[in-house]
Design a protein around this motif. Structure first.
Motif, PDB file in Angstrom:
ATOM      1  N   ASP A 170      24.408  34.660 -25.345  1.00  0.00           N
ATOM      2  CA  ASP A 170      23.025  34.945 -24.945  1.00  0.00           C
ATOM      3  C   ASP A 170      22.916  36.131 -23.997  1.00  0.00           C
ATOM      4  O   ASP A 170      21.900  36.814 -23.962  1.00  0.00           O
ATOM      5  CB  ASP A 170      22.396  33.718 -24.275  1.00  0.00           C
ATOM      6  CG  ASP A 170      21.940  32.703 -25.306  1.00  0.00           C
ATOM      7  OD1 ASP A 170      21.958  33.043 -26.494  1.00  0.00           O
ATOM      8  OD2 ASP A 170      21.591  31.578 -24.908  1.00  0.00           O
ATOM      9  N   GLY A 183      25.187  46.276 -22.519  1.00  0.00           N
ATOM     10  CA  GLY A 183      24.280  47.419 -22.489  1.00  0.00           C
ATOM     11  C   GLY A 183      24.145  47.989 -21.087  1.00  0.00           C
ATOM     12  O   GLY A 183      24.221  49.205 -20.887  1.00  0.00           O
ATOM     13  N   ALA A 184      23.965  47.094 -20.122  1.00  0.00           N
ATOM     14  CA  ALA A 184      23.807  47.555 -18.734  1.00  0.00           C
ATOM     15  C   ALA A 184      25.088  48.226 -18.244  1.00  0.00           C
ATOM     16  O   ALA A 184      25.041  49.257 -17.561  1.00  0.00           O
ATOM     17  CB  ALA A 184      23.453  46.374 -17.839  1.00  0.00           C
ATOM     18  N   TYR A 213      12.177  30.091 -24.775  1.00  0.00           N
ATOM     19  CA  TYR A 213      13.544  30.488 -25.131  1.00  0.00           C
ATOM     20  C   TYR A 213      14.381  29.265 -25.496  1.00  0.00           C
ATOM     21  O   TYR A 213      15.109  29.268 -26.475  1.00  0.00           O
ATOM     22  CB  TYR A 213      14.173  31.227 -23.943  1.00  0.00           C
ATOM     23  CG  TYR A 213      15.450  31.937 -24.279  1.00  0.00           C
ATOM     24  CD1 TYR A 213      15.424  33.176 -24.929  1.00  0.00           C
ATOM     25  CD2 TYR A 213      16.681  31.387 -23.971  1.00  0.00           C
ATOM     26  CE1 TYR A 213      16.589  33.834 -25.247  1.00  0.00           C
ATOM     27  CE2 TYR A 213      17.856  32.042 -24.287  1.00  0.00           C
ATOM     28  CZ  TYR A 213      17.807  33.267 -24.922  1.00  0.00           C
ATOM     29  OH  TYR A 213      18.974  33.915 -25.247  1.00  0.00           O
ATOM     30  N   PHE A 228      25.035  40.995 -24.891  1.00  0.00           N
ATOM     31  CA  PHE A 228      24.534  42.355 -25.124  1.00  0.00           C
ATOM     32  C   PHE A 228      23.795  42.904 -23.899  1.00  0.00           C
ATOM     33  O   PHE A 228      23.779  44.110 -23.673  1.00  0.00           O
ATOM     34  CB  PHE A 228      23.650  42.399 -26.373  1.00  0.00           C
ATOM     35  CG  PHE A 228      24.448  42.265 -27.638  1.00  0.00           C
ATOM     36  CD1 PHE A 228      25.255  43.293 -28.083  1.00  0.00           C
ATOM     37  CD2 PHE A 228      24.431  41.093 -28.369  1.00  0.00           C
ATOM     38  CE1 PHE A 228      26.014  43.171 -29.233  1.00  0.00           C
ATOM     39  CE2 PHE A 228      25.182  40.950 -29.523  1.00  0.00           C
ATOM     40  CZ  PHE A 228      25.987  41.996 -29.962  1.00  0.00           C
ATOM     41  N   GLN A 229      23.185  42.007 -23.127  1.00  0.00           N
ATOM     42  CA  GLN A 229      22.533  42.460 -21.883  1.00  0.00           C
ATOM     43  C   GLN A 229      23.572  43.057 -20.949  1.00  0.00           C
ATOM     44  O   GLN A 229      23.390  44.133 -20.397  1.00  0.00           O
ATOM     45  CB  GLN A 229      21.874  41.282 -21.173  1.00  0.00           C
ATOM     46  CG  GLN A 229      20.689  40.713 -21.903  1.00  0.00           C
ATOM     47  CD  GLN A 229      20.080  39.534 -21.170  1.00  0.00           C
ATOM     48  OE1 GLN A 229      20.165  39.435 -19.971  1.00  0.00           O
ATOM     49  NE2 GLN A 229      19.446  38.639 -21.901  1.00  0.00           N
ATOM     50  N   PHE A 272      16.897  43.942 -25.076  1.00  0.00           N
ATOM     51  CA  PHE A 272      18.313  43.643 -25.276  1.00  0.00           C
ATOM     52  C   PHE A 272      18.689  43.362 -26.722  1.00  0.00           C
ATOM     53  O   PHE A 272      19.837  43.087 -27.011  1.00  0.00           O
ATOM     54  CB  PHE A 272      18.728  42.498 -24.350  1.00  0.00           C
ATOM     55  CG  PHE A 272      18.593  42.897 -22.903  1.00  0.00           C
ATOM     56  CD1 PHE A 272      19.453  43.832 -22.365  1.00  0.00           C
ATOM     57  CD2 PHE A 272      17.590  42.383 -22.110  1.00  0.00           C
ATOM     58  CE1 PHE A 272      19.320  44.235 -21.044  1.00  0.00           C
ATOM     59  CE2 PHE A 272      17.453  42.780 -20.786  1.00  0.00           C
ATOM     60  CZ  PHE A 272      18.317  43.705 -20.258  1.00  0.00           C
ATOM     61  N   LEU A 323      20.155  52.400 -24.029  1.00  0.00           N
ATOM     62  CA  LEU A 323      21.251  52.205 -23.082  1.00  0.00           C
ATOM     63  C   LEU A 323      22.516  52.855 -23.622  1.00  0.00           C
ATOM     64  O   LEU A 323      22.695  52.987 -24.818  1.00  0.00           O
ATOM     65  CB  LEU A 323      21.506  50.716 -22.856  1.00  0.00           C
ATOM     66  CG  LEU A 323      20.460  49.962 -22.046  1.00  0.00           C
ATOM     67  CD1 LEU A 323      20.820  48.493 -21.946  1.00  0.00           C
ATOM     68  CD2 LEU A 323      20.315  50.559 -20.653  1.00  0.00           C
ATOM     69  N   GLY A 324      23.382  53.228 -22.714  1.00  0.00           N
ATOM     70  CA  GLY A 324      24.640  53.843 -23.130  1.00  0.00           C
ATOM     71  C   GLY A 324      24.558  55.355 -23.045  1.00  0.00           C
ATOM     72  O   GLY A 324      23.791  55.910 -22.252  1.00  0.00           O
ATOM     73  N   LEU A 347      18.775  47.318 -27.406  1.00  0.00           N
ATOM     74  CA  LEU A 347      19.273  47.993 -26.195  1.00  0.00           C
ATOM     75  C   LEU A 347      18.464  49.250 -25.894  1.00  0.00           C
ATOM     76  O   LEU A 347      18.986  50.357 -25.771  1.00  0.00           O
ATOM     77  CB  LEU A 347      20.768  48.336 -26.337  1.00  0.00           C
ATOM     78  CG  LEU A 347      21.724  47.154 -26.407  1.00  0.00           C
ATOM     79  CD1 LEU A 347      23.167  47.637 -26.457  1.00  0.00           C
ATOM     80  CD2 LEU A 347      21.550  46.207 -25.231  1.00  0.00           C
TER      81      LEU A 347
END
Lengths: 481, 323
Positions: free
Chosen positions: A130, A137-138, B258, A133-134, B287, B67-68, B290
């Motif tokens: 969950d 990515g960060a 969620y 990827f957060q 996310f 991002l990235g 991204l």
């Protein structure tokens, strides 16, 4: 004068100007300083040679430039998150992957073996899916991401286009060897511009699971594969039980989110799969796509073999309340634990479209190396070690995944369980589910499913809307055209 | 000059409308400086953790910001324009959020008021036990509560539909039905939050002077009139506080959706976007692909919405009463 007379307005205006100035300057700067999409700032050979002679990174913006200090085994804080010292001294390589108890246990064993063999240390982090990827990515944005990480094969192209990945150096594994040694479906999405940007892991084919007891109860033979879609559909109806209006047993567990179906069926119906690699556009926005989507959703809307209101959010198959389910190969092992009372067998699903180009579809993940990794050569050696024949044999035996090495498909030590044999035999025939996204594409395709099965939208409208949404997503990501 | 002399001089200056002497200003300035010195740790923390991220988020919202290592492209107000004019999923998520806020906050506060009134009765026995029972859901993990309610609302074998069935009422599909899924989440939220607002309102009730109520009784006011004319007006600040907290929490709806609608097999927010909230939209758009620009713009629009709704509440709910 208007502003000067009103200090509040003056402050507000000053803040707005500051924000705009920051927005215009900072982002603009990074935009102009970045290399264009898909442009590598260092050639594979240069990054490879740099790492072999010195630990100075070829990465950008200072991150990952973990200059060697000569202190063996120390971990750097920046970018590549690894450091090395000159002359082949031990290094620490950070490795992130999403949480899986079975895989974590195996990987801990591998990292000890690797340390014994090379002296290099693996700093391993297992992150819940969950938040995976957060966090990734960060970390990539901040320049302190891991050296080695795990990505679905479908988004390796996207990360490569962002300039985040280093290719497999020829010195570790040649492109020819990768093409020869690995199952084509497991590497098809990893090869970009003649170079491989990842090595496969967690290779899975989609297989049809039967509840053998329910099959016999319905007068069906659980040892036979279905030859046609109609045959399958009739069996699903036979397996369905109702009490008045209420479903009490689903013919097939398919109602809620059967991504395995809508990943497989459109992929197998087109020679290029779900997405045309050359154009980066979807292939299913046509009569064949409509046929596939209609046949899948008819199971709900016409045949009522399952319902979104029956055991919502539960695994009906694992509860013994569904006759069939299409799932990844790994569930041959998962159901042994989660559904010990269900006697099941594994089969190749029937073709959904009139004409199909392969019998099964597959998905896989991959191990990739960050472009900002200070020691890409050592990182790739670690990945190569993880995907070696010996390691893959261990993964296959203990991790519930198919090996992606060609040589292991016929390995007698792995072919003891008949369900596993079906999986191993399906590998070489597999066609990869080749969308160019992951959770984002999943959401779009799920929307098509929901609109048809729950919203009453006609197939053409829903498929066309979804296809356009998927095309727009690829365009936005810079992957189309 | 002594402090007393300074004060006298200052008062005299104030009385004649003149400026206070320089000595007083200097002292005030010193006091102000000390005040800022003591405030500075909190201010610095606030600036670093709230103001700076907000400014950066605003900056992101004007960009396409993957991002990235990918380039960040300035797009001006395009993200805002797309969100406001084109993105139907965003519109749906805002609508869902507003619906949830109204449909959950109003009955929760009303129910909490009823419970607080019952618990405020002086002759009620085991009042502490009841308070604890009502407050237990508040301190229970929202994730755990979400999973339990997911099971309760299961349409075929869940307790809620089973009980409805005893009375001959065919239960809806709840989380599997686009028309009912958000109502299922509302139901769970009401059950969970009643205890929290009950505590706020109970504190408000206990702060109402007993003499006023006794005087009203002696003047012949019945229970309804006492409630309508005295209790409710004097409870207004507590009701306002509960409503503002509830509305802000409602507009930030995320965890319930969620947990109750998402799984490894299903993206949260379904079926058919019927439970997708604005915050969930922001998280999924950040996310999944991204990409920070577009969801940052959505976050700013949500921020403006929360600010406007809160201002409207203060404008229309707040009333001053004095007895």
């Amino acid at each position: 004068m208007f502003l000067v007379r009103s200090p509040r307005r003056l402050a507000l205006a000053a803040t707005a100007v500051a924000c705009l100035a920051l927005a215009a300057c900072s982002g603009g700067k990074s935009a102009t300083e970045q290399a264009p999409l898909g442009t590598s700032t260092s050639s594979p050979s240069s990054s490879s040679s740099a790492s072999s002679t010195s630990s100075t990174s070829s990465g950008t913006a200072g991150t990952g430039s973990a200059t060697s200090s000569g202190s063996a085994g120390s971990t750097s804080g920046g970018g590549g998150s690894s450091s090395s010292s000159a002359g082949g001294a031990p290094v620490t390589i950070t490795h992130w992957q999403h949480q899986s108890d079975a895989r974590e246990k195996l990987l801990n064993g591998f990292k000890d073996d690797f340390h014994t063999k090379t002296g290099n240390t693996i700093d391993f982090q297992s992150i819940p899916y969950d938040s995976y990827f957060q966090k990734l990515g960060a970390a990539l944005e901040a320049g302190n991401g891991p050296c080695v990480f795990q990505l679905p094969a479908n988004i390796v192209g996207e990360y490569q286009a962002r300039g985040d990945l280093a290719p497999v150096p020829e010195s570790v594994l040649s492109a020819a060897d990768i093409a020869k040694d690995f199952i084509p479906a497991s590497t098809a999405l990893l090869k970009i511009g003649g170079e491989y940007y990842g090595l496969p892991t967690d290779f899975q084919t989609f297989l049809l699971f039967y509840n053998d007891d329910l099959f016999r109860e319905a007068g069906l033979d659980p040892t036979k594969d279905f030859a046609t879609w109609d045959e399958f559909r009739q069996a699903a109806v036979k397996l369905t039980k109702t009490n008045g209006d209420q479903l009490v047993q689903a013919g097939i567990d398919i109602a809620a989110s059967p991504y395995q179906w809508y990943y497989s069926a459109p992929t197998l119906a087109f020679p290029n799969g779900l997405v045309d690699k050359a154009t980066g556009t979807v292939t299913y926005d046509n009569a064949t796509g409509d046929q596939v989507w209609k046949r899948m959703t008819d199971l709900i809307t016409q045949d009522h073999v399952d319902s979104a209101k029956f055991l919502t959010g539960q695994s009906k198959f694992a509860l013994g309340k569904a006759g069939m389910i299409l799932r990844e190969y790994t569930f041959t092992g998962v159901y042994k634990i989660s559904a010990p009372d269900v006697k099941y067998s594994v089969h190749i699903a029937p073709p959904v479209a009139d004409k199909t180009y392969a019998p099964v579809a597959s998905t896989s993940w991959s191990y990739v190396v960050s472009k900002k990794c200070a020691t890409p050569e050592q990182a790739w050696q670690w990945v190569s070690f993880l995907t070696s024949e010996d390691s893959e044999r261990t993964w296959a035996a203990g991790g519930g995944e198919l090996p992606s090495r060609v040589s292991l498909a016929q390995d007698p030590t792995l072919r003891k369980d008949p369900n596993v044999v079906v999986g191993l035999d399906s590998m070489s025939k597999a066609m990869p589910y080749n969308s160019l996204g992951w959770d984002d594409v999943f959401a779009i395709q799920q929307q098509i499913w929901d609109e048809i099965t729950l919203g009453g939208v006609d197939v053409r409208t829903a498929v066309d809307k979804g296809a356009k949404g998927e095309d727009a997503l690829y365009k936005k990501k810079g992957l189309a055209g | 000059m002594t402090l007393t002399q300074q004060a006298r001089t200052a008062r005299a200056a104030g009385a004649t409308g003149g400026r206070p002497p320089r000595g007083g200003t200097g002292m005030r300035r010193r006091q102000t400086l000390w005040a800022y010195a003591f405030l500075s740790p909190a201010l610095v923390l606030f600036a670093v953790t709230v103001i700076y991220p907000m400014i950066r988020a605003f900056q992101y919202s004007l960009y396409r910001w993957p991002l990235g290592s990918a380039p960040k492209v300035f797009v001006g107000l395009q993200n805002y324009r797309q969100l406001i004019t084109d993105d139907q999923t965003f519109h749906r998520s805002v609508w869902n959020t507003l619906y949830f806020t109204v449909v959950s906050v109003v009955p929760t506060v009303a129910l909490a008021l009823a419970v607080a009134l019952l618990l405020n009765r002086p002759r009620l026995r085991a009042r502490g036990v009841f308070r604890t029972i009502y407050f237990v859901p508040v301190v229970t993990s929202l994730v755990a509560v979400g999973y339990v309610w997911k099971a309760l609302l299961e349409p075929t074998f869940g307790i809620v539909n089973t009980v409805l069935g005893w009375f001959g009422i065919p239960g809806p599909g709840w989380l599997g039905d686009p028309g009912w899924a958000l109502n299922g989440i509302v139901l769970m939220s009401i059950w969970r939050d009643v205890g929290f607002y009950m505590v706020i309102l109970l504190a408000g009730l206990q702060a109402i002077p007993r003499e006023i109520l006794e005087a009203a009784t002696m003047d012949g006011a019945g229970p309804w009139q006492r409630f309508r004319r005295i209790t409710l007006p004097l409870l207004n600040p507590s009701i306002l506080l509960a409503t503002v907290i509830g509305v802000i929490a409602g507009l930030q709806l995320f965890t319930q959706v969620y947990v109750m609608t998402g799984s490894a097999q299903q993206p949260a927010g379904g079926p058919l976007n019927s439970t997708r909230s604005a915050v969930l939209f922001i998280v999924q758009n950040a996310f999944g692909p991204l990409e920070m620009g577009y969801p940052s713009a959505a976050a700013f629009l949500l921020f403006i919405l929360i600010m406007l709704v809160t201002l409207l509440q203060f404008r229309f709910v707040q009333r001053k009463f004095e007895y």
